[in-house]
Design a protein around this motif. Structure first.
Motif, PDB file in Angstrom:
ATOM      1  N   ASP A 121      -5.542  16.923  -1.619  1.00 47.05           N
ATOM      2  CA  ASP A 121      -5.238  15.719  -0.841  1.00 47.05           C
ATOM      3  C   ASP A 121      -5.092  14.505  -1.747  1.00 47.05           C
ATOM      4  OD1 ASP A 121      -5.303  17.052   1.587  1.00 47.05           O
ATOM      5  OD2 ASP A 121      -7.407  16.567   1.986  1.00 47.05           O
ATOM      6  N   GLU A 122      -6.017  14.379  -2.693  1.00 48.84           N
ATOM      7  CA  GLU A 122      -5.998  13.214  -3.588  1.00 48.84           C
ATOM      8  C   GLU A 122      -4.728  13.184  -4.417  1.00 48.84           C
ATOM      9  OE1 GLU A 122      -8.638  11.174  -7.197  1.00 48.84           O
ATOM     10  OE2 GLU A 122      -9.226  13.118  -6.352  1.00 48.84           O
ATOM     11  N   SER A 125      -1.555  12.428  -2.311  1.00 49.56           N
ATOM     12  CA  SER A 125      -1.453  11.019  -1.908  1.00 49.56           C
ATOM     13  C   SER A 125      -0.866  10.140  -3.008  1.00 49.56           C
ATOM     14  CB  SER A 125      -2.831  10.488  -1.501  1.00 49.56           C
ATOM     15  OG  SER A 125      -3.691  10.382  -2.642  1.00 49.56           O
ATOM     16  N   LYS A 126      -0.919  10.600  -4.265  1.00 52.70           N
ATOM     17  CA  LYS A 126      -0.405   9.824  -5.393  1.00 52.70           C
ATOM     18  C   LYS A 126       1.053  10.140  -5.713  1.00 52.70           C
ATOM     19  CE  LYS A 126      -4.972   9.567  -7.594  1.00 52.70           C
ATOM     20  NZ  LYS A 126      -5.766   9.978  -8.783  1.00 52.70           N
ATOM     21  N   ARG A 129       6.745   9.076  -2.387  1.00 51.25           N
ATOM     22  CA  ARG A 129       6.917   9.424  -0.980  1.00 51.25           C
ATOM     23  C   ARG A 129       7.995  10.494  -0.785  1.00 51.25           C
ATOM     24  NH1 ARG A 129       5.369   7.504   3.911  1.00 51.25           N
ATOM     25  NH2 ARG A 129       6.768   7.845   5.674  1.00 51.25           N
ATOM     26  N   GLN A 132       6.647  13.785  -1.508  1.00 55.55           N
ATOM     27  CA  GLN A 132       5.795  14.240  -0.412  1.00 55.55           C
ATOM     28  C   GLN A 132       6.644  14.834   0.713  1.00 55.55           C
ATOM     29  OE1 GLN A 132       3.737  10.606   0.582  1.00 55.55           O
ATOM     30  NE2 GLN A 132       2.030  11.041  -0.815  1.00 55.55           N
ATOM     31  N   PRO A 165       1.856   7.453   6.835  1.00 57.04           N
ATOM     32  CA  PRO A 165       1.619   8.291   5.641  1.00 57.04           C
ATOM     33  C   PRO A 165       2.123   9.710   5.886  1.00 57.04           C
ATOM     34  CG  PRO A 165      -0.418   7.944   6.849  1.00 57.04           C
ATOM     35  CD  PRO A 165       0.601   7.043   7.501  1.00 57.04           C
ATOM     36  N   ARG A 168      -0.421  15.897   3.865  1.00 55.54           N
ATOM     37  CA  ARG A 168      -0.213  17.063   2.995  1.00 55.54           C
ATOM     38  C   ARG A 168      -0.107  18.330   3.852  1.00 55.54           C
ATOM     39  NH1 ARG A 168      -3.403  21.163   0.858  1.00 55.54           N
ATOM     40  NH2 ARG A 168      -5.311  20.219   1.711  1.00 55.54           N
TER      41      ARG A 168
END
Length: 212
Positions: A121-122, A125-126, A129, A132, A165, A168
């Motif tokens: 997850d961490e 998130s980085k 976009r 992702q 957001p 994931r």
């Protein structure tokens, strides 16, 4: 046709002795990696990951190292991709780094475990976009009708998640290769290369020199 026998590179920039090598292979790797970064190599964190299918057929591809520690070498990918499926069935894998500018390569062999979900997850998130979104819409390694299909999926999901957001997906996350053997190769003149291999023996690292 190019005469491939004439494509030869004579190595000789550096050497690798037992006295100069760190007794800890992870620290030795980090030393070499920092030198590769300092030398401005293109994507020094790129590594070849090799896996084996249930039919004992090997396959390789380039992935990116995202973290290295005494726990192991971490990378992230689609769990449902070919490599993910093969790693789920056979946890043995290998990594290969090649830093040609420094006349070096590192071979890592070991077994794979998944990272915990919080680590995945961490890192997710980085990511940018668009990366992702691509991770969500891509059924990696599966046949797709056309590029337009992918682009349409991307456009649709981007609109659906506008201002929100990107979660994931469960099929995407991290792996750690826990090393059992790490070999450092330094090119030398006349093909008398330096090869130092570290093997885990009784939970300790044994360093030994290999013939080139």
């Amino acid at each position: 046709m190019v005469d491939l026998s004439q494509l030869r590179q004579e190595y000789g920039k550096l050497g690798l002795s037992e006295a100069d090598a760190n007794t800890d292979p992870i620290e030795q790797f980090q030393n070499w990696f920092h030198e590769a970064v300092a030398d401005n190599l293109v994507e020094p964190h790129a590594m070849v990951l090799s896996t084996v299918s249930p039919e004992s057929k090997p396959s390789s591809r380039v992935v990116l190292l995202r973290h290295v520690s005494h726990e192991g070498f971490t990378f992230f990918t689609n769990y449902l991709s070919r490599k993910g499926v093969e790693l789920n069935q056979n946890h043995a894998a290998s990594l290969l780094f090649f830093w040609g500018q420094l006349e070096r390569q590192v071979r890592v062999e070991g077994h794979i475990v998944k990272t915990d979900s919080s680590t995945s997850d961490e890192y997710f998130s980085k990511r940018p976009r668009d990366s992702q979104l691509a991770a969500v819409i891509s059924a990696q390694s599966k046949v797709v009708e056309s590029r337009k299909v992918l682009e349409d999926r991307m456009t649709k999901l981007s609109a659906e998640l506008d201002g929100k957001p990107v979660p994931r997906p469960e099929h995407w996350g991290g792996y750690i290769l826990i090393p059992e053997s790490i070999e450092f190769w330094q090119g030398r003149p006349s093909r008398l290369h330096d090869r130092l291999r570290y093997r885990k023996v009784n939970n300790r690292w044994l360093m030994e020199r290999l013939s080139p």
